[in-house]
Scaffold this active site. Structure first.
Site, PDB file in Angstrom:
ATOM      1  N   GLU A 191       0.835  -1.201   0.000  1.00 50.15           N
ATOM      2  CA  GLU A 191       0.000   0.000   0.000  1.00 50.15           C
ATOM      3  C   GLU A 191       0.868   1.248   0.000  1.00 50.15           C
ATOM      4  O   GLU A 191       1.814   1.362   0.788  1.00 50.15           O
ATOM      5  CB  GLU A 191      -0.899  -0.011   1.234  1.00 50.15           C
ATOM      6  CG  GLU A 191      -2.300   0.446   0.974  1.00 50.15           C
ATOM      7  CD  GLU A 191      -3.062  -0.497   0.043  1.00 50.15           C
ATOM      8  OE1 GLU A 191      -3.217  -0.140  -1.146  1.00 50.15           O
ATOM      9  OE2 GLU A 191      -3.496  -1.554   0.497  1.00 50.15           O
ATOM     10  N   HIS A 192       0.560   2.169  -0.894  1.00 49.68           N
ATOM     11  CA  HIS A 192       1.290   3.426  -1.054  1.00 49.68           C
ATOM     12  C   HIS A 192       2.736   3.198  -1.500  1.00 49.68           C
ATOM     13  O   HIS A 192       3.610   4.029  -1.251  1.00 49.68           O
ATOM     14  CB  HIS A 192       1.242   4.260   0.231  1.00 49.68           C
ATOM     15  CG  HIS A 192      -0.128   4.775   0.557  1.00 49.68           C
ATOM     16  ND1 HIS A 192      -0.661   5.891  -0.020  1.00 49.68           N
ATOM     17  CD2 HIS A 192      -1.089   4.276   1.385  1.00 49.68           C
ATOM     18  CE1 HIS A 192      -1.886   6.092   0.445  1.00 49.68           C
ATOM     19  NE2 HIS A 192      -2.174   5.123   1.293  1.00 49.68           N
ATOM     20  N   THR A 193       2.966   2.096  -2.149  1.00 48.70           N
ATOM     21  CA  THR A 193       4.281   1.825  -2.733  1.00 48.70           C
ATOM     22  C   THR A 193       4.310   2.097  -4.227  1.00 48.70           C
ATOM     23  O   THR A 193       5.382   2.310  -4.795  1.00 48.70           O
ATOM     24  CB  THR A 193       4.691   0.359  -2.497  1.00 48.70           C
ATOM     25  OG1 THR A 193       3.657  -0.505  -2.986  1.00 48.70           O
ATOM     26  CG2 THR A 193       4.927   0.075  -1.025  1.00 48.70           C
ATOM     27  N   ASP A 194       3.150   2.104  -4.888  1.00 45.48           N
ATOM     28  CA  ASP A 194       3.167   2.173  -6.357  1.00 45.48           C
ATOM     29  C   ASP A 194       3.690   3.508  -6.869  1.00 45.48           C
ATOM     30  O   ASP A 194       4.427   3.548  -7.853  1.00 45.48           O
ATOM     31  CB  ASP A 194       1.796   1.829  -6.963  1.00 45.48           C
ATOM     32  CG  ASP A 194       0.659   2.733  -6.539  1.00 45.48           C
ATOM     33  OD1 ASP A 194       0.799   3.415  -5.500  1.00 45.48           O
ATOM     34  OD2 ASP A 194      -0.364   2.750  -7.233  1.00 45.48           O
ATOM     35  N   ALA A 232     -15.275   3.060  -1.356  1.00 44.31           N
ATOM     36  CA  ALA A 232     -14.864   2.008  -0.431  1.00 44.31           C
ATOM     37  C   ALA A 232     -13.402   1.602  -0.607  1.00 44.31           C
ATOM     38  O   ALA A 232     -12.932   0.696   0.057  1.00 44.31           O
ATOM     39  CB  ALA A 232     -15.761   0.779  -0.609  1.00 44.31           C
ATOM     40  N   LEU A 260     -12.123   0.279  -3.326  1.00 37.68           N
ATOM     41  CA  LEU A 260     -12.056  -0.940  -4.138  1.00 37.68           C
ATOM     42  C   LEU A 260     -11.861  -0.609  -5.620  1.00 37.68           C
ATOM     43  O   LEU A 260     -12.138  -1.419  -6.488  1.00 37.68           O
ATOM     44  CB  LEU A 260     -13.324  -1.773  -3.946  1.00 37.68           C
ATOM     45  CG  LEU A 260     -13.558  -2.257  -2.512  1.00 37.68           C
ATOM     46  CD1 LEU A 260     -14.875  -3.011  -2.402  1.00 37.68           C
ATOM     47  CD2 LEU A 260     -12.408  -3.138  -2.027  1.00 37.68           C
ATOM     48  N   SER A 266     -13.173   3.908  -9.430  1.00 43.76           N
ATOM     49  CA  SER A 266     -12.832   4.866 -10.491  1.00 43.76           C
ATOM     50  C   SER A 266     -11.995   4.208 -11.577  1.00 43.76           C
ATOM     51  O   SER A 266     -12.235   4.420 -12.778  1.00 43.76           O
ATOM     52  CB  SER A 266     -12.111   6.082  -9.914  1.00 43.76           C
ATOM     53  OG  SER A 266     -10.899   5.716  -9.283  1.00 43.76           O
ATOM     54  N   ASP A 309      -3.977   0.526  -9.719  1.00 44.74           N
ATOM     55  CA  ASP A 309      -5.406   0.244  -9.868  1.00 44.74           C
ATOM     56  C   ASP A 309      -5.798  -0.019 -11.321  1.00 44.74           C
ATOM     57  O   ASP A 309      -6.399  -1.049 -11.631  1.00 44.74           O
ATOM     58  CB  ASP A 309      -6.235   1.380  -9.281  1.00 44.74           C
ATOM     59  CG  ASP A 309      -6.140   1.440  -7.767  1.00 44.74           C
ATOM     60  OD1 ASP A 309      -5.455   0.597  -7.171  1.00 44.74           O
ATOM     61  OD2 ASP A 309      -6.749   2.350  -7.172  1.00 44.74           O
ATOM     62  N   TYR A 315      -4.049  11.803   0.350  1.00 41.08           N
ATOM     63  CA  TYR A 315      -3.218  10.977  -0.523  1.00 41.08           C
ATOM     64  C   TYR A 315      -2.135  11.847  -1.162  1.00 41.08           C
ATOM     65  O   TYR A 315      -0.950  11.490  -1.179  1.00 41.08           O
ATOM     66  CB  TYR A 315      -4.117  10.349  -1.587  1.00 41.08           C
ATOM     67  CG  TYR A 315      -3.457   9.397  -2.548  1.00 41.08           C
ATOM     68  CD1 TYR A 315      -3.636   8.027  -2.419  1.00 41.08           C
ATOM     69  CD2 TYR A 315      -2.678   9.863  -3.607  1.00 41.08           C
ATOM     70  CE1 TYR A 315      -3.046   7.143  -3.314  1.00 41.08           C
ATOM     71  CE2 TYR A 315      -2.089   8.988  -4.497  1.00 41.08           C
ATOM     72  CZ  TYR A 315      -2.277   7.631  -4.348  1.00 41.08           C
ATOM     73  OH  TYR A 315      -1.689   6.758  -5.232  1.00 41.08           O
TER      74      TYR A 315
END
Length: 375
Positions: free
Chosen positions: A22-25, A112, A114, A117, A161, A210
């Site tokens: 998470e938050h690595t991309d 949510a 998931l 978008s 995503d 973010y």
């Protein structure tokens, strides 16, 4: 209609959960997402004029009508920014479209975490390109979707995503190298499922927060690069280098970096453990990831923390963590199929006692990626 031969297409794209990473991309790191059994469908019907109309089942009383040759630029805050932005960015890349009526239906829960978008962007892109009879490159499509998110919706999101929405394969998670844009399939075990636990907290503040987290990482990389010239992103930074530069870093930026560096390592370890069927190791990494997101990256919230603890309290659960950008949205738990009904009952009752809200829970395995369903 000119030379347009296709009159109607339907395309679908799934939502996603991120098992870990998470938050690595946006730090050029590694992620381990998978598509879920909930998708967005876009029906596109060619028109004889140059209008682009957009309608959604979620906003049944509103139809947005736009001039395809003069699409607005930049975020407006409206729900149609997502499909409008995708069409605009595809046109900037040279795509030539007929006028079209777009009808959107989505089973991906909104707000949510998931990836509703990205699912909409990829489904819109596939539908419009199919309507135009154009060739589709899945990685290029994901890049356009990321650009649409950044430029047309104002969220400085990474590639994960849209990439997994476009390229996921049934029964597999994807270990994605976000710098090289290469992926490796990781078989998802048959005997377990992911239980998605929706806190029902809409992620209304997530976009601005973010962006602040991303800016924090970028500030730190500038400082680390001056001391270690080979460093171009947090991907290259070791914990030893981070500690050596600690006095030069803002304390908050230091903690943000520590999360990203340790999360990258956890992601690679989790991919190997999942491939080998070492589910207890996967669970431990998920638990450590949540603690790091809560304490170092500070993107959790009370509801997410309680949801994770409720899931972990159940017999058989290997691990649990928040998933997505944070500040609400969903947690996930890795659960044996035989125990999932009991876990659902415990989580639902405990969360309702704590917050007076009955949460939505969804079972999923690793689903397939985006596809054109009909032409």
């Amino acid at each position: 209609m000119g030379d347009w031969t296709v009159r109607h297409v339907r395309a679908r794209a799934p939502g996603r959960v991120n098992l870990i990473g998470e938050h690595t991309d946006y730090n050029d790191g590694f992620v381990l997402p998978m598509a879920i059994d909930f998708a967005t469908t876009v029906d596109a019907t060619a028109r004889d004029d140059r209008l682009l109309t957009i309608a959604s089942d979620h906003y049944s009383d509103v139809v947005v009508a736009l001039d395809l040759d003069a699409l607005p630029q930049g975020p407006t805050g409206g729900w149609a920014d997502c499909p409008r932005g995708m069409v605009l960015e595809l046109q900037r890349d040279g795509a030539i479209f007929p006028g079209a009526d777009l009808r959107i239906a989505s089973a991906v829960p909104l707000g949510a975490g998931l990836s509703s978008s990205a699912a909409l962007e990829i489904a819109t892109g596939l539908a419009m390109l199919a309507l135009a009879g154009a060739r589709v490159d899945r990685i290029a499509l994901a890049k356009v979707a990321q650009r649409a998110e950044n430029e047309q919706m104002g969220t400085r999101s990474g590639i994960m995503d849209p990439y997994v929405c476009a390229k996921a394969r049934s029964g597999e998670a994807l270990l994605l190298d976000t710098r090289a844009l290469t992926d490796r399939a990781v078989q998802f075990p048959h005997g377990v499922q992911i239980l998605i636990c929706n806190t029902m907290v809409q992620r209304k503040l997530a976009s601005g927060q973010y962006n602040l987290r991303r800016e924090s990482c970028e500030r730190a990389v500038e400082i680390l690069h001056r001391r270690f010239p080979a460093v171009a992103a947090l991907r290259e930074v070791t914990l030893e280098q981070l500690e050596a530069a600690r006095e030069q870093l803002d304390p908050v930026d230091y903690r943000r970096c520590r999360h990203v560096i340790t999360e990258d390592a956890r992601t690679l370890e989790t991919a190997e453990a999942l491939s080998a069927g070492r589910l207890h190791d996967v669970g431990r990494a998920m638990n450590a990831s949540h603690a790091s997101l809560r304490d170092d990256y500070e993107v959790s919230c009370e509801q997410l923390d309680v949801m994770v603890e409720l899931a972990r309290s159940c017999d058989g659960v290997y691990g649990a963590r928040m998933t997505g950008g944070g500040f609400g949205g969903c947690a996930i738990a890795l659960v044996p199929r035989s125990a999932i009904a009991e876990v659902e009952a415990t989580v639902r009752a405990g969360f309702a006692r704590a917050f007076g809200v009955v949460p939505d829970l969804y079972r999923t395995s690793a689903a397939g990626g985006a596809e054109v369903l009909s032409e």
